[in-house]
Design an enzyme around this catalytic site. Sequence first.
Site, PDB file in Angstrom:
ATOM      1  N   GLY A  26       0.838  -1.472  -0.407  1.00  0.00           N
ATOM      2  CA  GLY A  26       0.212  -0.026  -0.332  1.00  0.00           C
ATOM      3  C   GLY A  26       0.910   1.168   0.168  1.00  0.00           C
ATOM      4  N   MET A  27       1.086   1.793   1.125  1.00  0.00           N
ATOM      5  CA  MET A  27       1.788   2.993   1.283  1.00  0.00           C
ATOM      6  C   MET A  27       3.138   2.778   1.900  1.00  0.00           C
ATOM      7  SD  MET A  27       0.574   4.870   5.187  1.00  0.00           S
ATOM      8  CE  MET A  27      -1.285   5.495   4.558  1.00  0.00           C
ATOM      9  N   SER A  28       3.742   1.707   1.444  1.00  0.00           N
ATOM     10  CA  SER A  28       4.791   1.196   1.997  1.00  0.00           C
ATOM     11  C   SER A  28       5.329  -0.204   1.226  1.00  0.00           C
ATOM     12  CB  SER A  28       5.316   1.145   3.952  1.00  0.00           C
ATOM     13  OG  SER A  28       4.459   0.134   3.630  1.00  0.00           O
ATOM     14  N   VAL A  95       2.608 -10.045  12.437  1.00  0.00           N
ATOM     15  CA  VAL A  95       1.154 -11.476  12.255  1.00  0.00           C
ATOM     16  C   VAL A  95       0.875 -12.065  11.421  1.00  0.00           C
ATOM     17  CG1 VAL A  95      -1.051 -11.251  12.762  1.00  0.00           C
ATOM     18  CG2 VAL A  95       0.394  -9.037  13.048  1.00  0.00           C
ATOM     19  N   ASP A 137      -7.036   5.550   7.603  1.00  0.00           N
ATOM     20  CA  ASP A 137      -6.449   4.441   6.060  1.00  0.00           C
ATOM     21  C   ASP A 137      -7.632   3.218   7.091  1.00  0.00           C
ATOM     22  OD1 ASP A 137      -6.344   4.127   3.592  1.00  0.00           O
ATOM     23  OD2 ASP A 137      -3.862   3.741   4.205  1.00  0.00           O
ATOM     24  N   PRO A 140      -9.799  -2.966   4.966  1.00  0.00           N
ATOM     25  CA  PRO A 140      -9.861  -4.239   4.799  1.00  0.00           C
ATOM     26  C   PRO A 140      -8.218  -4.737   5.025  1.00  0.00           C
ATOM     27  CG  PRO A 140     -11.876  -4.175   3.873  1.00  0.00           C
ATOM     28  CD  PRO A 140     -11.364  -3.149   3.433  1.00  0.00           C
TER      29      PRO A 140
END
Length: 446
Positions: A26-28, A95, A137, A140
């Site tokens: 996503g953003m990284s 996780v 943000d 899902p």
Amino acid sequence: MTSFQDQIQESLGAGYAISRELGGGGMSRVFVAHDKTLRRDVVVKVLPPDLVAGVNVERFRREILVAAGLQHPHIVPVLASGETDGLPWFTMPFVQGESLRQRLARGPVPVAEAVNLLREIAKALAYAHERGVVHRDIKPDNVLITGGTAVVTDFGIAKALSASRTSENASATHGSLTQVGMSIGTPMYMAPEQAAADPETDARADIYAFGCVAFELLTGRPPFHGMSPQRLLAAHMGERPQSVLELRRDTPPLLAELVMRCLEKEPDARPASAADVVRALDLVATTSGGAAAAPSVLLGNRVRLPGALGLWALVFGAAWILAKAAIVGIGLPSWVLPGALIVAGLGLPAILLTYLVQRTAHSALIRTPTLTPGGTTAPQGTMATLALKASSHVSWKRTIRGGVLAFAAFILVVGAVMVMRAFGVGPAASLLAAGGITAKEPLLIT
């Protein structure tokens, strides 16, 4: 030539060993590394150069430190942060499990499972919001499921990016960031005020995004989909989504109403806090007897008594001024003034009764249940029981509607009297209208 992964490895130091890069960050950019000291895997997230343009790295780190203070069983914590060549990075626990996005791809989610996941997400939001941390943000992809339990990741990252942008670069890059859905949110789950770059955007934007996730969890699709990013943002700001009950008929009515309330365009129309969302979901899960009263009591915006009394005082004053002006200006009967004041005055006991019922019912719903020596739930007090039963009938909406109808009825009575006087009908008729005298007939006044 040194690779990007090697640069990150050098910045992390010898205590970590990067093993691989994960996709879908996503953003990284996301890497998996092994913490040699604690002998566990961690996730290393590095912000890409195009996203970091115009970001004050020091301020970003300060914002991340705030998010790092969150310690909750349903929040993935930030372990450490740093930078390499001006690119901020941070580590989080690795996780084991799947994202909510992957769970949705496997097929429909049973209602009971959906409620449990939503409760855990809402608890994470409530905990963070109470500490002044907004996610910005929720989607899902940022909800992970491990051992059947939901945990929210990337808390505060979008907020940190937005807050750490310099004003000139923020204005120059805001449009593209909104379009690709990285720094200030993802278009498919973005609240209207967030899409409009409202500087007053607060925690209620997370509640809207939560509603989008809940909608997708129950129906299998987001409220708006199959559109361009710009069209999605326009839909969030101006279109009402289809009802959850229309798409999934086995949804409990309270749950469906909760989701649609979270998706209201105006922040003030949404649940007042994530804690209220948790309480409503608790009622859905336990199907308690107070569930029927919950939508208006728990999910509605709680009206403060000083505000309600102030509004009543304005209405009372306006009624006095308008009635007095109408008597002088257009010749209304003198009884119109006391009549208008009586109608306005009746609003005061109605406001006090509504406030008492709603406050008592809300307190009863959120109060921790008292247990009897046998372990069963002790009954509510008489006032609480009466308030819960009356709360669906004695609501602010009904009180306002009753006041409007009362004034409308009074205006109709005054209008009917004036018509009767003008046409010489009944006891309100004037001598002139009834034909008792003519317009030019001389009168002797003694």
